[in-house]
Design a protein around this motif. Structure first.
Motif, PDB file in Angstrom:
ATOM      1  N   UNK A  30       0.810  -1.218   0.000  1.00  0.00           N
ATOM      2  CA  UNK A  30       0.000   0.000   0.000  1.00  0.00           C
ATOM      3  C   UNK A  30       0.841   1.264   0.000  1.00  0.00           C
ATOM      4  N   UNK A  31       1.904   1.267   0.771  1.00  0.00           N
ATOM      5  CA  UNK A  31       2.793   2.435   0.792  1.00  0.00           C
ATOM      6  C   UNK A  31       3.607   2.499  -0.500  1.00  0.00           C
ATOM      7  N   UNK A  32       4.013   1.324  -1.007  1.00  0.00           N
ATOM      8  CA  UNK A  32       4.863   1.297  -2.189  1.00  0.00           C
ATOM      9  C   UNK A  32       4.165   1.761  -3.454  1.00  0.00           C
ATOM     10  N   UNK A  33       2.870   1.493  -3.597  1.00  0.00           N
ATOM     11  CA  UNK A  33       2.169   1.852  -4.834  1.00  0.00           C
ATOM     12  C   UNK A  33       2.159   3.363  -5.085  1.00  0.00           C
ATOM     13  N   UNK A  34       1.734   4.201  -4.133  1.00  0.00           N
ATOM     14  CA  UNK A  34       1.777   5.648  -4.416  1.00  0.00           C
ATOM     15  C   UNK A  34       3.199   6.172  -4.571  1.00  0.00           C
ATOM     16  N   UNK A  35       4.144   5.608  -3.809  1.00  0.00           N
ATOM     17  CA  UNK A  35       5.531   6.049  -3.961  1.00  0.00           C
ATOM     18  C   UNK A  35       6.067   5.709  -5.345  1.00  0.00           C
ATOM     19  N   UNK A  36       5.713   4.504  -5.842  1.00  0.00           N
ATOM     20  CA  UNK A  36       6.139   4.120  -7.188  1.00  0.00           C
ATOM     21  C   UNK A  36       5.504   5.028  -8.234  1.00  0.00           C
ATOM     22  N   UNK A  37       4.243   5.385  -8.023  1.00  0.00           N
ATOM     23  CA  UNK A  37       3.568   6.268  -8.973  1.00  0.00           C
ATOM     24  C   UNK A  37       4.223   7.651  -8.988  1.00  0.00           C
ATOM     25  N   UNK A  38       4.535   8.175  -7.810  1.00  0.00           N
ATOM     26  CA  UNK A  38       5.189   9.485  -7.710  1.00  0.00           C
ATOM     27  C   UNK A  38       6.562   9.447  -8.359  1.00  0.00           C
ATOM     28  N   UNK A  39       7.314   8.383  -8.055  1.00  0.00           N
ATOM     29  CA  UNK A  39       8.663   8.262  -8.610  1.00  0.00           C
ATOM     30  C   UNK A  39       8.624   8.117 -10.126  1.00  0.00           C
ATOM     31  N   UNK A  40       7.680   7.315 -10.638  1.00  0.00           N
ATOM     32  CA  UNK A  40       7.567   7.139 -12.076  1.00  0.00           C
ATOM     33  C   UNK A  40       7.260   8.445 -12.791  1.00  0.00           C
ATOM     34  N   UNK A  41       6.357   9.224 -12.234  1.00  0.00           N
ATOM     35  CA  UNK A  41       6.017  10.512 -12.835  1.00  0.00           C
ATOM     36  C   UNK A  41       7.219  11.448 -12.817  1.00  0.00           C
TER      37      UNK A  41
END
Length: 549
Positions: free
Chosen positions: A366-377
């Protein structure tokens, strides 16, 4: 169980909550995410060509037959386009509505499935677990077969379960048999033999374990088989008359049997991959699945539990044995896993050590998904998402609360908090981040560049190198696909023409233009990521110079 029990106090309230969860997870981004190469783009382009041509029998993708899948999904997508008052030029969101409806219907059918097995509270939990799983939300955003297929599977298996569990006098109601055979027929038209495999292996496993076949009379095969054939045969006879051996070769030999024997299109993987992927794809309800395991073992003699195991185990073994592995293949088995998860939650199964680890894992994902999305952007587009950072903070807080509930021994409360986090994460990923990643919107950007390249209202377009299905959908069915040399010949053929030349074809194109005495100019270049091949791509937009020949 307080929250689930409250929701389950009435069917209407439970259904309303489940529909809300579905729409909250499935609708964000449906209109703003570009067509996904390659499966989705192939499906929507083939449906678009049905609408353009008026031929609803012979499936075609650009100028070639598309016989890998039956016609059902194309009919549903075409009907949806027409029902909302649009035509072949409908945006991708219209085609995706079928998947949204399929995933939503599957969720409500999971609720219906679980009711006679484990009760209403379990039905609410199981349906919510299924609806919010990462895999289901992905399929709901993609205009292809799987969200609709799983709805037909749950309908068939729900009817089959009621027949198997029937304890009344006489045979089960005829309507259950009719539901089963209709669902199987529609499922075959959607994705061929997959639904037959799932239901067939379920029946075979139950017969092998119980050593009883009498309950199968409730299926009314004398009525059901002719009904099934009446649903399936008309289109198959029609397409065989048109495509003949080519249809059988493409659908059965190349597509179906080819995936069994070899890893098609680079998707081969060893046995066990689906099991590993499950711990992400069933998120956020992974803790419930882990907690359910000892409960399932203790209750394995229960007819309802036995039915779910017969649904899951043999088909899962087959999918692990098949050479081609794609993440969505086990989706038809997820409703049974969700049903067992709901049953264990309703039974207040305690959270043991593995349940704590599973909750911790769910919190990490759950924590990793938004962080991955932010990092990808940030990495791809160089943009910082303030909304993403805010969501990440909120998710971290919910994850901490979930871990606290896990330490107190409440699996359902812990999972409910992770699900609450998912209601923040899915709109962020699908509605906020993915639509902002221009690098994956290569086809729409090329279509816009083609329109800007000339003053013509509808320029003729040729593409060399970059020829993904999404480009055909974005530019139009009449786009010409060629190599660099023939693209130069195409530009020489008349006015109001544009060439889209991928970098690896650029030198060939320019050399041929020189040999033809053709003066061309590069109007602009579109750089991005080819999702079909997962690689960087650069495509130049060319036109003939004014006054050139």
């Amino acid at each position: 169980m307080d929250a689930a029990g409250l929701v389950a106090r009435s069917h209407l309230g439970a259904i309303a909550v489940l529909i809300f969860l579905c729409l909250a997870c499935y609708l964000p981004g449906i209109a703003s995410i570009a067509p996904i190469d390659r499966d989705e783009a192939r499906f929507i382009q083939a449906t678009k060509q049905m609408l353009e041509s008026g031929d609803f029998i012979n499936i075609r993708m650009h100028d070639e037959p598309r016989y890998k899948k039956p016609v059902g999904i194309y009919w549903l997508q075409a009907a949806t386009v027409l029902l909302v008052g649009q035509d072949a030029g409908a945006p991708v969101a219209t085609y995706r509505l079928v998947s949204v409806a399929g995933a939503t219907m599957a969720t409500l059918l999971v609720y219906w499935l679980v009711l006679p097995m484990f009760g209403r509270a379990a039905a609410v939990v199981g349906a919510a677990a299924f609806a919010m799983s990462f895999l289901v939300t992905m399929e709901a955003h993609i205009a292809r077969t799987d969200a609709v297929l799983v709805a037909t599977v749950v309908l068939a298996q729900g009817a089959l379960a009621r027949i198997y569990l029937w304890t009344g006098s006489g045979r089960p109601p005829l309507v259950l048999a009719l539901m089963f055979w209709i669902a199987v027929g529609v499922g075959i038209l959607i994705k061929g033999p997959i639904i037959v495999m799932v239901s067939g292996l379920t029946v075979a496993a139950l017969v092998a374990v119980d050593r009883q076949v009498g309950w199968l009379r409730g299926l009314r095969p004398a009525i059901g088989v002719p009904l099934l054939l009446a649903i399936v045969l008309p289109w198959f006879v029609a397409i065989l008359a048109i495509g003949g051996f080519d249809f059988l070769q493409a659908s059965l030999v190349t597509d179906f049997l080819g995936k069994v024997a070899t890893g098609q299109e680079g998707h081969g993987a060893p046995p066990g991959v689906h099991f590993v992927a499950f711990w992400v794809l069933f998120w956020p309800a992974v803790p419930l699945a882990v907690v359910a395991a000892p409960w399932v073992w203790r209750n394995r003699q229960s007819p309802a539990v036995r039915f779910c195991l017969a649904w899951i185990v043999p088909s899962w073994i087959v999918l692990e044995a098949v050479a081609t592995k794609l993440p969505h293949y086990p989706l038809p088995l997820y409703p049974a896993i969700a049903a067992l998860s709901g049953g264990a939650a309703a039974a207040a199964e305690p959270l043991r050590r593995w349940g704590h680890w599973a909750t911790a894992w769910a919190a990490v994902v759950g924590i990793g998904l938004p962080l991955a999305a932010i990092a990808g952007l940030a990495l791809i587009e160089g943009r910082v998402s303030i909304v993403g950072a805010t969501v990440a903070v909120g998710v971290a807080g919910l994850a901490a609360m979930a871990l606290r509930q896990a330490r107190r021994g409440s699996a359902l409360a812990a999972t409910a908090l992770v699900m609450a986090a998912a209601l923040l994460i899915y709109p962020l990923i699908y509605g906020a981040v993915l639509p902002q990643i221009d690098a994956i919107r290569v086809a729409p950007r090329l279509a816009a560049a083609s329109a800007r390249a000339t003053s013509c209202l509808h320029p003729a377009v040729v593409a060399a190198g970059y020829m993904e299905p999404s480009l055909i959908f974005a530019v139009g069915t009449d786009i010409t696909l060629a190599d660099g040399e023939r693209s130069a010949d195409f530009l020489k053929g008349g006015d109001c023409r544009v060439a889209l030349i991928e970098s690896r074809q650029d030198q060939i194109f320019n050399d041929e233009a020189v040999s033809l005495g053709l003066s061309v100019e590069r109007v602009e270049t579109v750089d991005g990521i080819n999702l079909g091949r997962i690689e960087r791509v650069s495509v130049a937009v060319y036109r003939v110079k004014s006054g050139g020949s």
